[in-house]
Design a protein around this motif. Sequence first.
Motif, PDB file in Angstrom:
ATOM      1  N   GLU A 176       0.312  86.628  42.376  1.00 32.91           N
ATOM      2  CA  GLU A 176       1.021  85.877  41.384  1.00 32.91           C
ATOM      3  C   GLU A 176       0.671  84.570  40.434  1.00 32.91           C
ATOM      4  OE1 GLU A 176       1.851  86.066  45.226  1.00 32.91           O
ATOM      5  OE2 GLU A 176       3.571  86.807  45.252  1.00 32.91           O
ATOM      6  N   VAL A 177      -0.775  84.369  41.343  1.00 37.52           N
ATOM      7  CA  VAL A 177      -1.740  83.450  40.848  1.00 37.52           C
ATOM      8  C   VAL A 177      -2.676  84.014  39.584  1.00 37.52           C
ATOM      9  CG1 VAL A 177      -3.936  81.852  41.422  1.00 37.52           C
ATOM     10  CG2 VAL A 177      -2.026  82.016  43.037  1.00 37.52           C
ATOM     11  N   ALA A 178      -3.181  85.837  40.395  1.00 38.87           N
ATOM     12  CA  ALA A 178      -4.017  86.093  39.638  1.00 38.87           C
ATOM     13  C   ALA A 178      -2.916  86.698  38.011  1.00 38.87           C
ATOM     14  CB  ALA A 178      -4.001  87.908  39.946  1.00 38.87           C
ATOM     15  N   VAL A 179      -1.824  86.462  38.035  1.00 35.11           N
ATOM     16  CA  VAL A 179      -1.536  86.928  36.713  1.00 35.11           C
ATOM     17  C   VAL A 179      -0.965  85.672  35.647  1.00 35.11           C
ATOM     18  CG1 VAL A 179      -0.345  88.642  37.296  1.00 35.11           C
ATOM     19  CG2 VAL A 179       0.803  86.477  37.819  1.00 35.11           C
ATOM     20  N   MET A 180      -1.616  84.608  36.070  1.00 29.15           N
ATOM     21  CA  MET A 180      -1.285  83.146  36.212  1.00 29.15           C
ATOM     22  C   MET A 180      -2.779  82.785  34.982  1.00 29.15           C
ATOM     23  SD  MET A 180       0.874  80.241  37.823  1.00 29.15           S
ATOM     24  CE  MET A 180       2.286  81.526  38.822  1.00 29.15           C
ATOM     25  N   MET A 181      -3.838  83.708  35.898  1.00 26.21           N
ATOM     26  CA  MET A 181      -4.950  83.102  35.609  1.00 26.21           C
ATOM     27  C   MET A 181      -5.755  82.854  33.596  1.00 26.21           C
ATOM     28  SD  MET A 181      -5.942  81.119  37.823  1.00 26.21           S
ATOM     29  CE  MET A 181      -7.161  81.047  37.641  1.00 26.21           C
ATOM     30  N   PRO A 182      -5.255  84.240  33.078  1.00 27.68           N
ATOM     31  CA  PRO A 182      -5.582  84.465  31.461  1.00 27.68           C
ATOM     32  C   PRO A 182      -5.302  83.258  31.173  1.00 27.68           C
ATOM     33  CG  PRO A 182      -4.845  86.881  33.028  1.00 27.68           C
ATOM     34  CD  PRO A 182      -5.132  85.343  33.267  1.00 27.68           C
ATOM     35  N   TYR A 183      -4.125  83.108  31.651  1.00 24.82           N
ATOM     36  CA  TYR A 183      -3.237  81.676  30.807  1.00 24.82           C
ATOM     37  C   TYR A 183      -3.823  80.324  30.781  1.00 24.82           C
ATOM     38  CZ  TYR A 183      -0.579  85.962  30.144  1.00 24.82           C
ATOM     39  OH  TYR A 183       0.001  86.935  29.244  1.00 24.82           O
ATOM     40  N   ILE A 184      -4.244  80.146  32.271  1.00 21.59           N
ATOM     41  CA  ILE A 184      -4.819  78.890  32.261  1.00 21.59           C
ATOM     42  C   ILE A 184      -6.318  78.966  32.317  1.00 21.59           C
ATOM     43  CG2 ILE A 184      -5.408  78.064  34.933  1.00 21.59           C
ATOM     44  CD1 ILE A 184      -2.802  78.415  36.548  1.00 21.59           C
ATOM     45  N   MET A 185      -6.896  79.837  32.067  1.00 28.00           N
ATOM     46  CA  MET A 185      -8.457  79.637  31.900  1.00 28.00           C
ATOM     47  C   MET A 185      -8.462  79.109  30.514  1.00 28.00           C
ATOM     48  SD  MET A 185     -10.032  79.703  34.849  1.00 28.00           S
ATOM     49  CE  MET A 185     -11.963  80.014  33.964  1.00 28.00           C
ATOM     50  N   THR A 186      -7.890  80.071  29.832  1.00 27.74           N
ATOM     51  CA  THR A 186      -7.718  80.190  28.401  1.00 27.74           C
ATOM     52  C   THR A 186      -7.683  78.240  27.666  1.00 27.74           C
ATOM     53  OG1 THR A 186      -7.157  82.371  27.364  1.00 27.74           O
ATOM     54  CG2 THR A 186      -7.063  80.504  26.214  1.00 27.74           C
ATOM     55  N   ILE A 187      -6.449  78.146  28.296  1.00 22.10           N
ATOM     56  CA  ILE A 187      -5.715  76.382  28.388  1.00 22.10           C
ATOM     57  C   ILE A 187      -7.985  75.578  28.932  1.00 22.10           C
ATOM     58  CG2 ILE A 187      -4.920  74.295  29.183  1.00 22.10           C
ATOM     59  CD1 ILE A 187      -2.447  75.939  28.922  1.00 22.10           C
ATOM     60  N   VAL A 188      -7.711  75.647  30.217  1.00 23.48           N
ATOM     61  CA  VAL A 188      -9.046  75.179  30.778  1.00 23.48           C
ATOM     62  C   VAL A 188     -10.785  74.927  29.945  1.00 23.48           C
ATOM     63  CG1 VAL A 188     -10.717  74.422  32.780  1.00 23.48           C
ATOM     64  CG2 VAL A 188      -7.935  75.090  32.825  1.00 23.48           C
ATOM     65  N   VAL A 189     -10.390  76.437  29.771  1.00 29.50           N
ATOM     66  CA  VAL A 189     -11.968  76.195  28.766  1.00 29.50           C
ATOM     67  C   VAL A 189     -11.846  75.323  27.518  1.00 29.50           C
ATOM     68  CG1 VAL A 189     -13.570  78.032  28.235  1.00 29.50           C
ATOM     69  CG2 VAL A 189     -12.687  78.279  29.302  1.00 29.50           C
TER      70      VAL A 189
ATOM     71  N   MET B  69       0.527  79.530  25.708  1.00 33.73           N
ATOM     72  CA  MET B  69       0.149  80.084  26.718  1.00 33.73           C
ATOM     73  C   MET B  69       0.771  79.574  28.022  1.00 33.73           C
ATOM     74  SD  MET B  69      -2.512  81.902  26.411  1.00 33.73           S
ATOM     75  CE  MET B  69      -3.766  81.918  25.128  1.00 33.73           C
ATOM     76  N   MET B  70       1.187  78.124  28.030  1.00 39.74           N
ATOM     77  CA  MET B  70       2.326  77.541  28.994  1.00 39.74           C
ATOM     78  C   MET B  70       3.387  78.159  29.142  1.00 39.74           C
ATOM     79  SD  MET B  70       0.959  73.874  29.191  1.00 39.74           S
ATOM     80  CE  MET B  70       1.671  73.084  30.560  1.00 39.74           C
ATOM     81  N   ASN B  71       4.147  78.509  27.693  1.00 33.32           N
ATOM     82  CA  ASN B  71       5.181  79.468  28.209  1.00 33.32           C
ATOM     83  C   ASN B  71       5.176  80.833  29.395  1.00 33.32           C
ATOM     84  OD1 ASN B  71       6.977  78.102  26.426  1.00 33.32           O
ATOM     85  ND2 ASN B  71       6.844  79.440  25.023  1.00 33.32           N
TER      86      ASN B  71
END
Lengths: 341, 309, 374
Positions: B274-287, C148-150
């Motif tokens: 569940e966490v793994a599949v969110m990572m690409p989106y989170i990382m893009t924002i964070v970076v 991304m947040m979607n």
Amino acid sequence: MLRRIRILTLIFLLLLAGCGRSDDNGDGEVNGEGKPFRIAIIMPSSTTDIAWSQSMFDSLIAVQAEMGGEDALKIAYSEGMFRVTDASAAIRDYASEGFDLVIAHGAQYGNSVFEVATDFTETSFAWGTSSDTGADKGIENVFAYGAVANEGGYVNGVVAAMLSQNDVIGVIGPVAGDAKLYIDGFVKGVNDVKPHAQVNISYTGSFSDTTLAAEAAHVHIQAGADVLTGSAQQVVGAIGVASENDVAWLGTQSDQISLGPDVVVTNQIYNWANVVTDMISKIEKGELGGTAYSLTFANDGLRLEFNENIEIADEVKAAARTAIEDIKSGDVDPVLIEEDK
Amino acid sequence: MDELFTISTLIGILHSCVRLATPYLFASLGETFGQRSGVLNLGVDGIMLMGAFFAFYAVFEGHNLWVGVLVAIVVGIMMGLLKAFVSVTMQSLQGISGIGLYLFGLGLSSLLFKTLIGSVEGVSGFRQLAIPLLSDIPGLGHILFNHNALVYLAYLMVPVSWFVINRTTLGLKIRAVGHNPEAADTLGVSVNGVRYTTLMIGGALAAVAGASLSIGLQNVFQENMTNGLGFIAVALVYFGSWRTVGVLGGSLLFSLVNALQLWVQALDIPVPSEVAVMMPYIMTIVVLAFTARQIQKPAALARSYERGE
Amino acid sequence: MNTRLFLAKLIDILLPVLAMVVALVVGVLLLFLLGTDPFEAYSALIRGALGNVSGITQTLTKATPLLLVGLGICIAFRGGVINIGGEGQIVVGALAATAFGVGFGNMPALILLPLTLISGAAAGLIWGGIPGLLKARLGVNEILTTVMMNQIALRLMNFLLRGPLLDPEHVAAGTSIPQSAALPESIWLPRLVPRTLFHGGAILAVLLALAVYFLLWRTTIGYRIRAVGLNPHASRYAGIPVAKYVTLSLALSGMLCGLAGAVEVLGVHHRMLEGLSGGYGFSGIVAALFGKLHPLGAIPASALFGALLVGADKMQRAVQVPSALAIALQGLVVLFVVSSDLYVRRRTRRRVGDDGSAGPPATEGGTRDAVAEA
């Protein structure tokens, strides 16, 4: 001048719209004598999703052919009803149009089915995956159905273990927690044949992300897997990758052999035809609901197809058939018992 | 966890990353052209689907793979023209017209699929094409030079796009129109002409992005098979601050995290999926949050231009 | 106001309807492709959306979330930012409302109902506020963050509906339908027409439209949001803290989307399930456009677009065309409506003494630069 043209256009178009509205009285009514049985189906994705929705749609078409075509069975469908509100409207609409059986082909439609079923007690409804016919709520006109997918999963698992030479097998799931029955059965099947084989499971986090599913197939292959399986409509991409790399694929839900004629070895198919036929005969006898069906190998709801185009070792076929018989007789319980980790 | 850091796994991750970035690269580079000239096109996903369908259909009907790519390009140019007509000539709100284009492409590609093909079928698409000599380099060779032709083409588009935007007259016009359409117009540059051109380029590249899925990476067409990939591609243009190299970086980062999470799951490393599949989106924002510099964006982005205003 | 001006205004207002009709006429081509009789198809469309009580209530039920999202989009556009994140904001709003409503189910309804709505709104506010803050403070583009947040929200939903929020009854029964437990019946929004889904949320949405109108045109905050949207540079020189208002407009936008999610839960489904939204985030943008990005315009506009969606579904059922046709038609409608705006703007410029509220805002233009300089 320009304005006048615009106003004229407006009037013209309004007239056009008006015409459209006025000449449509009469259709949508039920025809009288010797009327065919009428089934409506509402499904979350497309009739051609090669997975859950298509399995039911294909079964309905098969039933129709068996009953003698459109004159005996009329099918109306609504596809792409991923929004529950839309599905709910469709269910109510079909009920009010006097369909004999309204099939809501998705677990998320349950609330809507029960709500409409209490308003239309003369109409029969069916929904799945579920075993809840609403009997405890005093509802008598709802059927429920589901597939014991772990049975086919188990057999596919047995086949996978037999086929695998590296003893590494890859599974591509949609969302963790979904397709759990199939995957649990699959892992159990593998373990029963080869306790030390490694089953790598990865989830894409989506049901329709074909790109990620395809890449997941690549990853499994690079990690050593030589047999793959997966679930949900996203797998089409993964089957393409399996074909390209000549890695065996084991299909489930709908017939996926056409997608990978050289690599799809077996295919668990959901055959809803018997369920539908039984519901029809019950309804014609006046029994509008109350039964919960489940597809199993024993009742021919689950079928395991071998790909005729490719050579499959006899011992693999034999092992699969034995597994099916063992499940039917109850000698094997295809449910994975979680060990403490 | 040790398994993740073996050489072969690392090579596998990078190999996945390079391949996964393909559709993003095509689509984001295409979008970069449009945005540099001041037009935001949110309809990339719709164009991709049209390209994916037509490329697939051509190959399905027995034509050569490159004919498929060509057909996709033509369809992409037509979709680009449609977008250009609506947002340049008709000066519509660009964000919203893109959504219209997306819905139109999504609906039409599915409709054509249902009428012309009718069931999900496979074709034989672009095959892995190891480049002689280069692919023999240990590690690097497999990561970079063991892919199908469309993957190489995507990376080739990075320097090509950079060159067109930064070193040609057309590129100068694109930048001028994106930065100050009034001034460009005064200097005799056809603002609308340039914007039509960039949107057609963008459409063509988006369509090839779609083709890279349907006849390159998956060899199948399914309704809505892009699954919103085009929107991510638009986002990556912002990640790259409208620079081709930045877009390359964004596509690679997003794909790397995706490849990583797939590998982490496949190797049974105890990270909840569940966490793994969110990572690409989170990382893009964070970076991006950490690296975002205040780069001048095309000043006229998302603004219509009408002479004599 | 003379007749000419009145007529011109009338056409302005009816223009989206006109453009929609023209789009449907063009859509006849698609129907020919499918070999469907266009008259039969379109009469089913109109009948399905407006033909009877069931159609009208379906239209209004659908219009409710569209209006709420559309209002959020109005605020964002007026503030010069683009909110593509409606979808995610709806989902987190629905999740938060469900978690609160189920978790504190034994509170008295009079307290629980408003708190449930507020938790949905708050979740949306946070989900929209994060892109706002990132844009205002760090210059991260809001299109990137909202897209991304979607995805993050959808994956969060997948997880919660199969884990912490999963209905304990289902867990006990061994079935695994990914949906939450039902909210207490006492806080369900009342159904306005029996045997339909049409619920009290519609009234709430209309009241909020009035409130948003009041906020944008009758308060200092609203004036500043619009000023920042129209010209961030000038606003900064006028002493308006641009960064703050950028964050605020995205956060408010997210709040209304989150509320839309909460209202869908409380009014329609009474629990959280998959397929609660499925595209309202985008449809709401379209509804806002039909209403000329004006909160009051959004009321009829969302009803109009809702009618189109409901009618298209009915068309699918009546003439048995693939669902994709409805999507393609929507696309055409959006393209035509968005193009038709040109005529309004051309005339608006010629007309003197316009009230100024009809002009389109300078979408996203320049805010980032001004923020960067701030």
